[in-house]
Write an enzyme that holds these catalytic residues in place. Structure first.
Site, mmCIF file in Angstrom:
data_model
loop_
_atom_site.group_PDB
_atom_site.id
_atom_site.type_symbol
_atom_site.label_atom_id
_atom_site.label_comp_id
_atom_site.label_asym_id
_atom_site.label_seq_id
_atom_site.Cartn_x
_atom_site.Cartn_y
_atom_site.Cartn_z
ATOM 1 N N ASP A 89 -25.596 -57.643 29.640
ATOM 2 C CA ASP A 89 -26.661 -57.748 29.542
ATOM 3 C C ASP A 89 -27.001 -58.783 29.690
ATOM 4 O O ASP A 89 -28.154 -59.011 29.828
ATOM 5 C CB ASP A 89 -26.810 -56.464 28.446
ATOM 6 C CG ASP A 89 -26.261 -55.519 28.666
ATOM 7 O OD1 ASP A 89 -25.413 -54.590 29.233
ATOM 8 O OD2 ASP A 89 -26.741 -54.521 27.385
ATOM 9 N N LEU A 96 -31.111 -50.157 29.019
ATOM 10 C CA LEU A 96 -31.359 -51.062 29.438
ATOM 11 C C LEU A 96 -31.888 -52.507 28.867
ATOM 12 O O LEU A 96 -32.697 -53.563 29.450
ATOM 13 C CB LEU A 96 -32.712 -50.911 30.454
ATOM 14 C CG LEU A 96 -32.623 -49.151 30.919
ATOM 15 C CD1 LEU A 96 -34.123 -48.476 31.330
ATOM 16 C CD2 LEU A 96 -32.384 -49.886 31.950
ATOM 17 N N SER A 97 -30.799 -52.871 27.853
ATOM 18 C CA SER A 97 -30.316 -53.742 26.864
ATOM 19 C C SER A 97 -31.748 -54.699 26.940
ATOM 20 O O SER A 97 -31.932 -55.821 26.841
ATOM 21 C CB SER A 97 -29.897 -55.102 28.527
ATOM 22 O OG SER A 97 -28.954 -54.337 29.257
ATOM 23 N N GLU A 99 -24.461 -60.975 19.245
ATOM 24 C CA GLU A 99 -24.459 -59.610 19.159
ATOM 25 C C GLU A 99 -22.989 -59.420 18.168
ATOM 26 O O GLU A 99 -23.048 -58.889 17.732
ATOM 27 C CB GLU A 99 -24.653 -58.776 20.218
ATOM 28 C CG GLU A 99 -25.880 -58.679 20.907
ATOM 29 C CD GLU A 99 -26.487 -57.219 21.383
ATOM 30 O OE1 GLU A 99 -26.610 -56.475 21.238
ATOM 31 O OE2 GLU A 99 -27.329 -57.500 22.198
ATOM 32 N N TYR A 124 -18.966 -46.967 21.491
ATOM 33 C CA TYR A 124 -19.024 -47.870 22.179
ATOM 34 C C TYR A 124 -17.410 -48.742 21.336
ATOM 35 O O TYR A 124 -16.624 -49.048 22.598
ATOM 36 C CB TYR A 124 -20.185 -48.913 22.074
ATOM 37 C CG TYR A 124 -19.873 -50.133 22.891
ATOM 38 C CD1 TYR A 124 -20.930 -49.699 23.823
ATOM 39 C CD2 TYR A 124 -19.978 -51.187 22.304
ATOM 40 C CE1 TYR A 124 -20.708 -51.000 25.275
ATOM 41 C CE2 TYR A 124 -19.567 -52.497 23.594
ATOM 42 C CZ TYR A 124 -20.613 -52.265 24.601
ATOM 43 O OH TYR A 124 -19.986 -52.941 25.968
ATOM 44 N N SER A 138 -43.114 -58.701 16.096
ATOM 45 C CA SER A 138 -42.210 -58.253 17.124
ATOM 46 C C SER A 138 -43.736 -56.838 17.470
ATOM 47 O O SER A 138 -43.682 -56.424 16.243
ATOM 48 C CB SER A 138 -41.088 -58.068 17.144
ATOM 49 O OG SER A 138 -40.662 -57.506 18.372
ATOM 50 N N ASP A 171 -17.082 -54.385 31.930
ATOM 51 C CA ASP A 171 -17.335 -56.423 31.924
ATOM 52 C C ASP A 171 -16.534 -56.812 30.332
ATOM 53 O O ASP A 171 -15.697 -57.419 30.018
ATOM 54 C CB ASP A 171 -19.209 -56.778 31.320
ATOM 55 C CG ASP A 171 -19.423 -55.624 30.365
ATOM 56 O OD1 ASP A 171 -18.716 -54.821 29.459
ATOM 57 O OD2 ASP A 171 -20.796 -56.620 29.428
ATOM 58 N N SER A 188 -32.074 -55.431 23.589
ATOM 59 C CA SER A 188 -31.177 -56.920 22.852
ATOM 60 C C SER A 188 -31.057 -57.505 23.384
ATOM 61 O O SER A 188 -31.387 -58.973 23.328
ATOM 62 C CB SER A 188 -30.116 -55.673 22.307
ATOM 63 O OG SER A 188 -29.208 -55.200 22.987
HETATM 64 P P1 ADP Z 1 -30.127 -51.114 24.051
HETATM 65 O O1 ADP Z 1 -29.726 -52.739 24.113
HETATM 66 O O2 ADP Z 1 -29.562 -50.343 25.558
HETATM 67 O O3 ADP Z 1 -31.655 -51.167 24.597
HETATM 68 P P2 ADP Z 1 -29.613 -51.977 21.376
HETATM 69 O O4 ADP Z 1 -28.888 -50.819 20.054
HETATM 70 O O5 ADP Z 1 -28.267 -53.201 22.248
HETATM 71 O O6 ADP Z 1 -29.744 -51.243 22.555
HETATM 72 O O7 ADP Z 1 -30.710 -52.637 20.775
HETATM 73 C C1 ADP Z 1 -31.672 -52.367 20.452
HETATM 74 C C2 ADP Z 1 -32.218 -53.211 19.594
HETATM 75 O O8 ADP Z 1 -32.848 -53.959 20.085
HETATM 76 C C3 ADP Z 1 -33.305 -52.260 19.138
HETATM 77 O O9 ADP Z 1 -32.533 -51.597 17.700
HETATM 78 C C4 ADP Z 1 -34.041 -53.754 17.759
HETATM 79 O O10 ADP Z 1 -33.199 -53.661 16.395
HETATM 80 C C5 ADP Z 1 -33.624 -54.585 18.693
HETATM 81 N N1 ADP Z 1 -34.892 -54.994 19.835
HETATM 82 C C6 ADP Z 1 -35.204 -55.368 21.007
HETATM 83 N N2 ADP Z 1 -35.845 -55.222 21.392
HETATM 84 C C7 ADP Z 1 -36.458 -56.047 20.982
HETATM 85 C C8 ADP Z 1 -37.844 -56.022 20.701
HETATM 86 N N3 ADP Z 1 -39.136 -56.429 21.751
HETATM 87 N N4 ADP Z 1 -38.678 -56.662 19.059
HETATM 88 C C9 ADP Z 1 -37.554 -55.964 17.955
HETATM 89 N N5 ADP Z 1 -36.124 -55.605 18.494
HETATM 90 C C10 ADP Z 1 -35.752 -55.299 19.267
HETATM 91 MG MG MG Z 2 -27.955 -53.487 23.795
#
Ligand code: ADP
Ligand code: MG
Length: 345
Positions: free
Chosen positions: A143, A96-97, A131, A192, A40, A9, A99
């Site tokens: 994502d 699995l996104s 991001e 990355y 959260s 991407d 974030s």
């Molecule tokens: P991925 O997107 O692959 O799961 P990332 O490192 O991009 O991994 O994103 C993970 C981060 O996103 C977590 O460490 C947290 O800071 C944030 N995050 C994702 N979902 C939540 C949620 N439901 N509540 C709070 N923070 C979240």
């Molecule tokens: Mg992510």
């Protein structure tokens, strides 16, 4: 979850993600001041607060929330304070996104609560900017586009450069399995961003703007680049071709071919892009030995995370559980079957 087209991407190439049943849900109530209060289920530490306009980077999950409000305010959107409660069944840091699920679900909640004029593609673009500009991760557009636009029954065939997309139905004879390896992203941010820098270096040496501009005919030129830039560019070029062939295979129902492409994609990520880890390779090898599985590959950015498998319809659960058991014995890691999902959130 990306079926195929990894690390393409941000090189302006093609991707093919699909939605998984896991969800992030945001319940939101506007306030009549400029205070933001969020909680959260996935974060420790209780309720977090800040004022609109006073966003500042904390290097934790609240940055995704602050990034959303800062960008919306800077874009001149009429936003007020709010209370939000976030709950999620998307596993964090598993490729699995989660974030993107977080920023897109918050943006949707804000759109509806404040009547913001934003379409789904604009929401995805803001999710990426959150991001890139606030959190400090140079992620691509896949994502947030998947979180904003994909569904569970069709793959989103996306041109990451033009953002044109087409929905490709998942073949009826196949079931998807996703197993988390139990290995969390290792050093993910750093590696990355290193891969991105390597791709940019390769582009400069090859005299193109993006690796997307190159095709199979350019591979001899690419092979002549210094290590590891030759491998990085080769992965991106061959992976883009694999996405195009995967779409053809899905449309003609050729599951053997699709499975073969999964294997080729995994080998390319392991040997050329070098973003796999030994545990993931073990899980992919175990899956390859299964009669009921057409193909398997690391999905997501890599350095840990999850494996996606294309299984014969009717074989999802039994094969997934058996593989998870054998994998756990061989590696000592604790895997988790994410798809098929046991309960719907
Ligand atoms: P991925 O997107 O692959 O799961 P990332 O490192 O991009 O991994 O994103 C993970 C981060 O996103 C977590 O460490 C947290 O800071 C944030 N995050 C994702 N979902 C939540 C949620 N439901 N509540 C709070 N923070 C979240
Ligand atoms: Mg992510």
């Amino acid at each position: 979850m990306n079926l195929i087209g990894e690390h393409t991407d941000y090189n302006g190439g093609f991707v093919l993600p699909v939605a998984i049943p896991q969800r992030t849900r945001v319940e939101l109530a506007p306030r009549d001041d400029i205070q933001v209060q969020v909680w959260s289920s996935a974060a420790s530490g209780g309720v977090s607060n800040y004022k609109l306009g006073a966003e500042s980077r904390r290097k934790d999950w609240l940055d995704y929330i602050q990034g959303v409000t800062q960008i919306l305010c800077r874009e001149g959107k009429a936003l007020g304070g709010f209370d939000a409660c976030i709950s999620s069944t998307v596993p964090l840091g598993s490729g699995l996104s989660s974030s993107a699920a977080l920023s897109v679900s918050l943006l949707r909640a804000l759109r509806s609560a404040f009547g913001l004029d934003l379409n789904d593609v604009q929401i995805a673009r803001i999710g990426q900017r959150v991001e890139n500009e606030f959190v400090g991760a140079r992620v691509g557009i896949m994502d947030p586009m998947a979180a904003s636009l994909a569904d569970e029954h069709t793959a989103l065939f996306l041109d990451a450069r033009s953002l044109e997309y087409r929905r490709v139905p998942l073949p009826a004879g196949a079931k998807l399995i996703v197993i988390h390896s139990g290995v969390e992203h290792r050093l993910v941010g750093g590696d990355y961003n290193t891969r991105r820098a390597e791709c940019e270096k390769a582009c400069t040496l090859l005299g193109v703007e993006q690796l997307r501009d190159l095709g199979p005919a350019d591979l001899p030129r690419v092979d002549a680049l210094p290590e590891p830039l030759n491998r990085r560019a080769r992965h991106v070029i061959t992976e883009n071709q694999r996405v195009l062939t995967a779409v053809e295979s899905m449309e003609s129902g050729d599951l053997q071919r699709l499975g073969q492409l999964f294997h080729e994609s995994h080998a390319s990520m392991r040997d050329d892009y070098q973003v796999s880890v030994s545990e993931i390779d073990t899980l992919v090898e175990l899956a390859r030995a299964e009669q009921a599985i057409y193909g398997a590959r690391l999905t997501g950015g890599g350095f840990g995370g999850s494996v996606v498998m294309l299984a014969k319809a009717g074989h999802g659960w039994a094969v997934a559980l058996r593989l998870a058991g054998v994998y756990e014995k061989q590696t000592g890691c604790t895997p988790k079957v994410l798809v098929p999902a046991p309960v719907r959130a």
